[in-house]
Design a protein around this motif. Structure first.
Motif, PDB file in Angstrom:
ATOM      1  N   VAL A 133      -2.978   6.992 -16.316  1.00 15.15           N
ATOM      2  CA  VAL A 133      -2.109   8.155 -16.151  1.00 15.15           C
ATOM      3  C   VAL A 133      -0.744   7.761 -15.619  1.00 15.15           C
ATOM      4  O   VAL A 133      -0.565   6.693 -15.032  1.00 15.15           O
ATOM      5  CB  VAL A 133      -2.736   9.199 -15.195  1.00 15.15           C
ATOM      6  N   ASP A 134       0.211   8.656 -15.815  1.00 18.47           N
ATOM      7  CA  ASP A 134       1.520   8.564 -15.179  1.00 18.47           C
ATOM      8  C   ASP A 134       1.417   9.415 -13.913  1.00 18.47           C
ATOM      9  O   ASP A 134       1.439  10.642 -14.000  1.00 18.47           O
ATOM     10  CB  ASP A 134       2.593   9.115 -16.124  1.00 18.47           C
ATOM     11  N   PRO A 135       1.252   8.784 -12.735  1.00 16.57           N
ATOM     12  CA  PRO A 135       1.028   9.559 -11.516  1.00 16.57           C
ATOM     13  C   PRO A 135       2.231  10.363 -11.040  1.00 16.57           C
ATOM     14  O   PRO A 135       2.098  11.187 -10.146  1.00 16.57           O
ATOM     15  CB  PRO A 135       0.639   8.504 -10.474  1.00 16.57           C
ATOM     16  N   SER A 136       3.391  10.168 -11.653  1.00 19.48           N
ATOM     17  CA  SER A 136       4.570  10.944 -11.275  1.00 19.48           C
ATOM     18  C   SER A 136       4.726  12.177 -12.149  1.00 19.48           C
ATOM     19  O   SER A 136       5.618  12.989 -11.939  1.00 19.48           O
ATOM     20  CB  SER A 136       5.829  10.099 -11.361  1.00 19.48           C
ATOM     21  N   ALA A 164       0.855  -1.178   0.000  1.00 24.17           N
ATOM     22  CA  ALA A 164       0.000   0.000   0.000  1.00 24.17           C
ATOM     23  C   ALA A 164       0.892   1.229   0.000  1.00 24.17           C
ATOM     24  O   ALA A 164       1.960   1.233   0.580  1.00 24.17           O
ATOM     25  CB  ALA A 164      -0.900  -0.003   1.227  1.00 24.17           C
ATOM     26  N   GLY A 165       0.462   2.255  -0.676  1.00 23.90           N
ATOM     27  CA  GLY A 165       1.213   3.494  -0.689  1.00 23.90           C
ATOM     28  C   GLY A 165       0.835   4.335  -1.874  1.00 23.90           C
ATOM     29  O   GLY A 165       0.161   3.885  -2.796  1.00 23.90           O
ATOM     30  N   ALA A 166       1.257   5.564  -1.841  1.00 22.53           N
ATOM     31  CA  ALA A 166       0.925   6.506  -2.896  1.00 22.53           C
ATOM     32  C   ALA A 166       1.959   6.461  -4.009  1.00 22.53           C
ATOM     33  O   ALA A 166       3.156   6.427  -3.753  1.00 22.53           O
ATOM     34  CB  ALA A 166       0.832   7.909  -2.326  1.00 22.53           C
ATOM     35  N   LEU A 167       1.478   6.427  -5.241  1.00 24.14           N
ATOM     36  CA  LEU A 167       2.359   6.561  -6.403  1.00 24.14           C
ATOM     37  C   LEU A 167       2.498   8.028  -6.787  1.00 24.14           C
ATOM     38  O   LEU A 167       3.469   8.433  -7.393  1.00 24.14           O
ATOM     39  CB  LEU A 167       1.787   5.794  -7.600  1.00 24.14           C
ATOM     40  N   GLY A 168       1.501   8.801  -6.452  1.00 28.66           N
ATOM     41  CA  GLY A 168       1.479  10.215  -6.802  1.00 28.66           C
ATOM     42  C   GLY A 168       0.047  10.657  -6.965  1.00 28.66           C
ATOM     43  O   GLY A 168      -0.869  10.063  -6.412  1.00 28.66           O
TER      44      GLY A 168
END
Length: 59
Positions: free
Chosen positions: A49-52, A7-11
């Motif tokens: 999408v590209d979350p970065s 679990a965690g944020a990619l962006g």
């Protein structure tokens, strides 16, 4: 589809601004520069999408 149990944020989504978490990841790849790239399905707008990235097309 990539298996991802972390679990965690990619962006955030460059289209709608929603937080994109690792469970939304569609694909991981290595760039020609050897960096990790990721595309994910945004839970807010449903777009891939590209979350970065800060731009909607991921560039």
């Amino acid at each position: 589809m990539a298996s991802n149990n972390q679990a965690g944020a990619l962006g955030s989504c460059p289209i709608c601004g929603a937080a994109v978490q690792t469970q939304h990841e569609i694909i991981q790849y290595s760039t020609t520069a050897g960096e990790l790239g990721r595309w994910a399905e945004c839970p807010g707008c449903g777009e891939a999408v590209d979350p970065s990235s800060d731009t909607p097309n991921g560039s």
